[in-house]
Design an enzyme around this catalytic site. Structure first.
Site, PDB file in Angstrom:
ATOM      1  N   ASN A 150       0.800  -1.239   0.000  1.00 55.34           N
ATOM      2  CA  ASN A 150       0.000   0.000   0.000  1.00 55.34           C
ATOM      3  C   ASN A 150       0.827   1.279   0.000  1.00 55.34           C
ATOM      4  OD1 ASN A 150       0.595  -0.701   2.689  1.00 55.34           O
ATOM      5  ND2 ASN A 150      -1.158   0.418   3.472  1.00 55.34           N
ATOM      6  N   GLU A 248       3.040  -4.007  12.374  1.00 55.17           N
ATOM      7  CA  GLU A 248       2.135  -2.907  12.042  1.00 55.17           C
ATOM      8  C   GLU A 248       1.059  -3.505  11.155  1.00 55.17           C
ATOM      9  OE1 GLU A 248       0.287  -0.176  10.526  1.00 55.17           O
ATOM     10  OE2 GLU A 248       2.059   0.642   9.513  1.00 55.17           O
ATOM     11  N   CYS A 282      -3.515   1.823   6.515  1.00 55.58           N
ATOM     12  CA  CYS A 282      -3.805   1.133   7.789  1.00 55.58           C
ATOM     13  C   CYS A 282      -4.519   2.057   8.763  1.00 55.58           C
ATOM     14  CB  CYS A 282      -2.522   0.647   8.452  1.00 55.58           C
ATOM     15  SG  CYS A 282      -1.378  -0.091   7.332  1.00 55.58           S
ATOM     16  N   GLU A 453       6.842   2.152  14.809  1.00 57.66           N
ATOM     17  CA  GLU A 453       7.584   2.710  13.682  1.00 57.66           C
ATOM     18  C   GLU A 453       7.611   4.223  13.875  1.00 57.66           C
ATOM     19  OE1 GLU A 453       8.858   0.866  11.316  1.00 57.66           O
ATOM     20  OE2 GLU A 453       7.689  -0.987  11.209  1.00 57.66           O
TER      21      GLU A 453
END
Ligand code: ADP
Length: 472
Positions: A150, A248, A282, A453
């Protein structure tokens, strides 16, 4: 003729041992895209070896020296931005504004971690006279960074910059649907003077490349971005090997709008969840919770804004065919449950968009929170809206999800916004459009994963603590 892309191992392009390449699709047109090297455990072995040879000397450099090298990589990304953009456009079909934003962030990741690594350090611990005790932040060695389709190049840089800054070497495994930009990044980094073997990219499928990479005994840390199912499987394997991971994963993030919100800005924010990467994000806020007195007026404005979004101008296509079909399956399931979208609910069937995998921006208004479309991550330009009565109900509904990546709150009452922020079960909360940037940690609560992250947190996640005590 489609272009063939090789692996990047030990500072050079490496052809696949199998001799095979995987075909990809241009999602904007469904025409053939690039072909990528079909890697296997053999190339994983080569890449991990190259990384393990390069890493010790890199780790022995000072933070200032590593910083200088990372700044060179950032400059190379800036100079090579057009090529990176073109590769990313072919794989993902993203629109220009989106591509610009993502590629700009790539060099910014390297600049940020190049900056902060100069002051990365441990602490001294006072144990009284005759003892000198301190901690050091040491790299893990070789880390694997497995990324999805993505935000391909962006997610690669997001992981690699802090991993390298902390003194690790990296073996990257990009998604088999969108690999060329990540391979090109490694080439740019090598040309910019980053020592050979510090960034290696092995392309191929999750089973053929991702699995042997994650299981390789020399890999001491894994950063994974992708589906809950794959993340769970990798976490089990990492657990068996007792190695840490950053996961993630998905989200079904709420945006909570109170009647006293700045409505223009809140409408724009709610609409952008569909436009931004066509919802393949996300952190997309795809559950729109609106105070009951405002619900119908607000959702009508969002529906109107959604109907004005232009495919290929404001948003791109679904990036993979599987994802395109998955979104359509969600529409079919919603129809079976008796739902009629207020706008959208189908793929484009005419115009240029019909040739590609474009899905119409879609809003289901006032729906039952128990329905699948209200609970499952769709990963497309699809919003559901639900009314709530008061703050307590808003909070309960917002938290009624297996995920916990992100939440957004809009209210003219800042105290209420912060009260909500305290109680929302999410790794990131934005109040009234508060920005989340490279400097802010990103990560999940609940099934959205663990580890962080971005921000200083990522730099610490890519390092392990050693405590040294000296008796004087
Ligand atoms: P998505 O639905 O976003 O494609 P996946 O979890 O399938 O999510 O893929 C994310 C990344 O994980 C991709 O690079 C993919 O190739 C990789 N992957 C998929 N399956 C595995 C696996 N069993 N082991 C390691 N990596 C995998």
């Amino acid at each position: 003729m489609t272009k063939k892309h090789h692996h990047w191992i030990g500072g050079k392009a490496v052809e696949p041992v199998s001799g095979n390449y995987l075909a990809t699709l241009n999602p904007s047109t469904r025409e053939p895209g690039a072909e990528i090297a079909a890697g296997t455990a053999a190339e994983v072995e080569q890449a991990v070896h190259a990384a393990s040879v390069a890493q010790p000397a890199w780790a022995r450099l000072s933070g200032a020296e590593r910083s200088e090298a990372l700044h060179q990589v950032a400059s190379a990304i800036e100079a090579g931005a057009d090529d990176l953009m073109e590769l990313e456009r072919l794989s993902t079909g993203k629109v220009d504004a989106q591509l610009h934003m993502e590629i700009d962030m790539c060099s910014a990741y390297f600049r940020y971690y190049a900056g902060v690594v100069r002051s990365l350090g441990g602490r001294t611990i006072d144990q009284g006279a005759n003892l000198h005790t301190y901690t050091r932040l040491e790299p893990y060695g070789v880390v694997a960074i497995i990324t999805p389709w993505n935000f391909p190049i962006n997610q690669a840089c997001r992981g690699m910059a802090p991993a390298l800054a902390a003194g690790n070497a990296v073996v990257g495994k990009p998604s088999e649907f969108t690999s060329p930009s990540t391979v090109h990044l490694a080439k740019l980094a090598t040309e910019a003077g980053l020592p050979d073997g510090l960034i290696n990219i092995v392309t191929g499928t999750g089973v053929e490349v991702g699995a042997p990479l994650a299981a390789h005994p020399v890999v001491r840390r894994i950063a994974f971005t992708g589906s809950v199912a794959t993340g769970r499987r990798l976490a089990q394997d990492a657990g068996a090997r007792l190695i840490p991971m950053t996961l993630e994963l998905g989200g079904k993030s709420p945006v909570v709008v109170f009647a006293d919100a700045d409505l223009d800005r809140a409408v724009a924010a709610a609409t952008s969840a569909m436009a931004m990467n066509a919802g393949q994000t996300c952190t997309a806020t795809t559950r729109l919770l609106v105070e009951r007195s405002l619900h119908d007026e607000f959702t009508a404005r969002v529906v109107d804004a959604a109907s004005k979004l232009q495919p290929g101008v404001d948003f791109g296509p679904m990036i993979t065919e599987a994802q395109f079909n998955k979104v359509l399956a969600h529409f079919a399931e919603a129809a079976q449950a008796g739902l009629q979208p207020a706008v959208g609910g189908a793929a484009y069937s005419d115009g240029a968009a019909a040739a590609g995998m474009f899905i119409q921006p879609t809003v289901y208004t006032g729906i039952d929170p128990a329905l699948a479309i209200a609970r499952e991550e769709v990963f497309g330009p699809v919003l559901v809206t639900m009314p709530f009565g008061d703050e307590a109900e808003a909070l309960a509904m917002a938290n009624d999800t297996e995920y916990g990546l992100f939440a957004s709150v809009w209210s003219g009452d800042v105290s209420r916004g912060l009260r909500m922020a305290e109680q929302l079960e999410a790794g990131q909360v934005s109040v009234n459009g508060g920005a989340l940037t490279i400097e802010t940690p990103l990560g999940g609560y609940k099934n959205s994963g663990y580890g962080r992250e971005k921000g200083l947190e990522a730099l610490h996640d890519y390092a392990q603590v050693k405590c040294v005590s000296l008796s004087l």
